[in-house]
Design a protein around this motif. Structure first.
Motif, PDB file in Angstrom:
ATOM      1  N   UNK A 326      53.460  44.506  57.212  1.00 29.49           N
ATOM      2  CA  UNK A 326      53.470  44.190  58.166  1.00 29.49           C
ATOM      3  C   UNK A 326      53.237  42.934  57.853  1.00 29.49           C
ATOM      4  N   UNK A 327      53.704  42.317  59.143  1.00 28.79           N
ATOM      5  CA  UNK A 327      53.510  40.982  59.898  1.00 28.79           C
ATOM      6  C   UNK A 327      53.965  39.556  58.459  1.00 28.79           C
ATOM      7  N   UNK A 328      55.209  39.991  57.146  1.00 30.77           N
ATOM      8  CA  UNK A 328      56.369  39.247  56.777  1.00 30.77           C
ATOM      9  C   UNK A 328      57.082  39.281  57.257  1.00 30.77           C
ATOM     10  N   UNK A 329      57.679  37.783  57.239  1.00 33.68           N
ATOM     11  CA  UNK A 329      58.731  37.617  58.327  1.00 33.68           C
ATOM     12  C   UNK A 329      60.272  37.913  57.551  1.00 33.68           C
ATOM     13  N   UNK A 330      61.303  38.419  58.288  1.00 32.57           N
ATOM     14  CA  UNK A 330      62.213  37.990  57.965  1.00 32.57           C
ATOM     15  C   UNK A 330      63.464  37.281  58.088  1.00 32.57           C
ATOM     16  N   UNK A 331      63.152  36.056  56.699  1.00 34.45           N
ATOM     17  CA  UNK A 331      63.219  34.907  57.456  1.00 34.45           C
ATOM     18  C   UNK A 331      64.736  34.328  57.948  1.00 34.45           C
ATOM     19  N   UNK A 332      65.501  33.257  58.686  1.00 33.33           N
ATOM     20  CA  UNK A 332      66.361  33.550  58.842  1.00 33.33           C
ATOM     21  C   UNK A 332      67.682  34.362  59.692  1.00 33.33           C
ATOM     22  N   UNK A 333      66.284  35.496  59.962  1.00 32.10           N
ATOM     23  CA  UNK A 333      67.828  37.049  60.550  1.00 32.10           C
ATOM     24  C   UNK A 333      67.394  36.420  62.319  1.00 32.10           C
ATOM     25  N   UNK A 367      59.886  40.747  62.065  1.00 34.81           N
ATOM     26  CA  UNK A 367      58.836  40.700  61.192  1.00 34.81           C
ATOM     27  C   UNK A 367      58.555  42.253  60.525  1.00 34.81           C
ATOM     28  N   UNK A 368      58.258  42.230  59.340  1.00 37.31           N
ATOM     29  CA  UNK A 368      58.171  43.922  59.389  1.00 37.31           C
ATOM     30  C   UNK A 368      56.873  44.716  60.018  1.00 37.31           C
ATOM     31  N   UNK A 369      57.076  45.559  60.659  1.00 39.12           N
ATOM     32  CA  UNK A 369      56.190  45.688  61.569  1.00 39.12           C
ATOM     33  C   UNK A 369      55.620  47.123  60.500  1.00 39.12           C
ATOM     34  N   UNK A 370      56.146  48.673  60.368  1.00 33.14           N
ATOM     35  CA  UNK A 370      56.119  48.892  59.305  1.00 33.14           C
ATOM     36  C   UNK A 370      56.710  49.585  58.256  1.00 33.14           C
ATOM     37  N   UNK A 371      56.958  49.902  56.316  1.00 31.43           N
ATOM     38  CA  UNK A 371      57.684  50.034  55.964  1.00 31.43           C
ATOM     39  C   UNK A 371      57.492  51.466  55.784  1.00 31.43           C
ATOM     40  N   UNK A 486      44.790  49.239  56.446  1.00 26.96           N
ATOM     41  CA  UNK A 486      44.778  48.578  57.984  1.00 26.96           C
ATOM     42  C   UNK A 486      45.346  48.616  58.243  1.00 26.96           C
ATOM     43  N   UNK A 487      46.278  49.282  59.677  1.00 29.52           N
ATOM     44  CA  UNK A 487      47.350  49.276  59.815  1.00 29.52           C
ATOM     45  C   UNK A 487      46.824  49.625  61.585  1.00 29.52           C
ATOM     46  N   UNK A 488      45.944  50.333  61.912  1.00 30.56           N
ATOM     47  CA  UNK A 488      45.605  50.462  63.056  1.00 30.56           C
ATOM     48  C   UNK A 488      43.958  49.961  63.422  1.00 30.56           C
TER      49      UNK A 488
END
Length: 521
Positions: A326-333, A367-371, A486-488
């Motif tokens: 979570x919170x990892x940015x998908x750059x340039x998307x 950004x990824x919210x949940x994989x 820690x997701x919630x």
């Protein structure tokens, strides 16, 4: 001879000093967790089809797979989000009898003032300057020239009678995911159509008419036993997902199966309306496939979403397979517009239906919210969350690789005896108790590395025994308690406007008497 030598003969007569080197107690587990991008190449790509190829730069990808091809564009998205980790490409040929996708951009009126036409193709900005003296034909010709000048785009263009016809560089159903639009950043971002200029986009906002889905049989077969941990596979039809689930799943022949023990994950992306995606998610149930839900209005193609998702997953999970993505940015998307994004209820429902979800960060990038994986039910069709998150299998793969390294390094040619057997120190003999101690020690190391928890219960449930029907076999029941994420963070904000003094007295107690320095009381 109590010490077990592997190479020095027991009957050697020649003096004097002989030494053999044993690395079994020194090495640490290392493995190169590669990414693999799978997509269609064009005819001008030099790489042979269906054979994995290591790629170190965008220039290599363009040369190998063809500029503007699906696979070349996937590498462009991958390198934006991951420049550090090893990545390979697996080019597949265009499907037999496939068709390319097309779309028309039509200039219907000349501008009344000069300006810049901000065209976006597959999320790429293609600016075209126009003057008041330009006619519809000259503007169309300028648009086509600007498109063709950018050879990295997934389309080519021709112009005639004010109409610019866009044609996808590659042929497949995924060519229909190439978006065509105007003014992505809008007037607040300095983008607006020049006054008076009349222009129409393809009716759906995308190219249409692309057909054909690749046959992955030869490509999967040619992967052999090469380890590819993070696969970006952009096709979400049932046949493609089934083929890759079989390759990476838990069957005897799967990479997670007991025979191969290669492990790995498959990442993809699916564009659709909220309703369509819910129906799509209900169809699948794989613990090794994670498919990102994408809004209809996102200009970036889903094959680039898939590549960016795999890139960020590889980069993060190599560092720590147990940390959430979570919170990892998908750059340039490029994300959908503010009013066109999934809301909280939609995101929650999509995740509950087996789809990975993304949110938009403060930099306006997804950004990824949940994989989430597509796994939802057990063998009996009952709701189950055993494999619902990518981190679960990523963590388990790390544990099993650590364990395999310890066992194969320390006990590669050992004899097996019962617990309590009296043997000389240095003998290459192992007992169930020794193995159990090794597994506990490894678990402690894994706990120190933040992969597992609850050592006491692990010890209590761990079983190591000799097989009663085969004296040369040891059976192990290995019960790791994987660490969670820690997701919630839920808070009950039970505010007050003023505390009741009576309640305070009951909770805190009476005020103590002042301290007397003279008496010490």
């Amino acid at each position: 001879m109590p010490i077990s030598f592997a190479n020095i003969p027991a009957n050697i007569k020649v003096p004097l000093y002989w030494v053999e080197v044993d690395p079994s107690m020194a090495g640490l587990p290392t493995i190169n967790l590669r990414a693999l991008l799978v997509g269609v190449k064009t005819a001008d790509g030099e790489a042979p089809e269906d054979i994995p190829l290591p790629i170190g730069s965008q220039a290599q990808a363009d040369l190998a797979f063809g500029q503007g091809s699906e696979l070349s564009r996937m590498f462009k998205a991958f390198f934006k989000s991951n420049f550090a980790n090893e990545v390979w490409g697996l080019p597949v040929k265009e499907p037999a009898a496939a068709a390319d996708a097309k779309g028309d951009v039509t200039i219907t009126a000349a501008p009344s003032a000069a300006g810049t036409l901000h065209l976006y193709i597959a999320g790429e900005h293609v600016p075209v300057n126009v003057a008041t003296t330009d006619t519809a034909d000259t503007i169309a010709a300028a648009v086509a020239a600007a498109i063709n000048d950018d050879v990295t785009l997934p389309v080519t263009a021709t112009a005639a009678a004010g109409v610019v016809t866009l044609t996808s560089v590659f042929k497949s159903v995924n060519a229909n995911d190439i978006a065509v639009g105007l003014n992505y950043y809008g007037s607040r971002g300095g983008e607006q159509t020049p006054p008076g200029l009349g222009i129409t986009m393809p009716a759906t906002g995308f190219l249409t008419g692309g057909t054909g889905t690749p046959d992955f049989g030869a490509a999967i077969s040619n992967m052999g036993e090469e380890p590819f941990e993070y696969v970006a596979m952009p096709y979400t039809d049932s046949n493609s997902l089934f083929d890759w689930d079989q390759e990476y799943g838990f069957t005897d022949q799967g990479r997670w199966g007991w025979q191969r023990q290669l492990f790995g994950h498959v990442f993809s992306a699916k564009r659709g309306t909220y309703a369509d995606l819910l129906l799509f998610g209900d169809q699948y149930n794989s613990g090794v496939e994670s498919i990102m839900a994408v809004e209809m209005a996102s200009p970036s193609p889903c094959f680039e979403w898939a590549a960016a998702y795999a890139a960020k997953a590889q980069r993060a999970l190599i560092n720590d397979p147990a940390r959430p993505l979570q919170a990892l940015t998908l750059n340039d998307i490029k994300a959908a517009g503010v009013h066109q994004r999934f809301d909280f209820v939609e995101l929650n429902s999509l995740a509950s239906t087996g789809l990975a979800i993304q949110k938009i960060g403060p930099d306006n990038q997804p950004m990824i919210a949940r994989e989430q994986t597509t796994y939802q039910v057990n063998l009996y069709g009952q709701p189950d969350d055993a494999y619902e998150l990518v981190t679960t299998l990523a963590t388990l793969a790390k544990l099993l690789r650590n364990q395999k390294h310890a066992v194969t390094s320390k006990y590669p040619r050992h004899k097996l005896a019962n617990d309590g057997t009296k043997f000389g120190p240095g003998q290459a003999i192992v007992t169930p108790g020794i193995i159990k101690g090794e597994l506990i020690a490894q678990y402690q190391q894994d706990m120190y590395s933040g992969l597992v928890e609850d050592l006491s219960n692990f010890k209590r449930h761990l079983l190591v025994e000799r097989d009663p029907n085969d004296p040369n076999r040891v059976n192990v029941l290995y019960p790791p308690d994987l660490i969670n994420q820690l997701r919630i963070f839920a808070v009950l904000a039970q505010f007050r406007l003023q505390y009741d003094r009576g309640i305070d007295t009951q909770i805190i107690g009476p005020t103590p008497p002042p301290f007397n320095a003279a008496s010490g009381a």
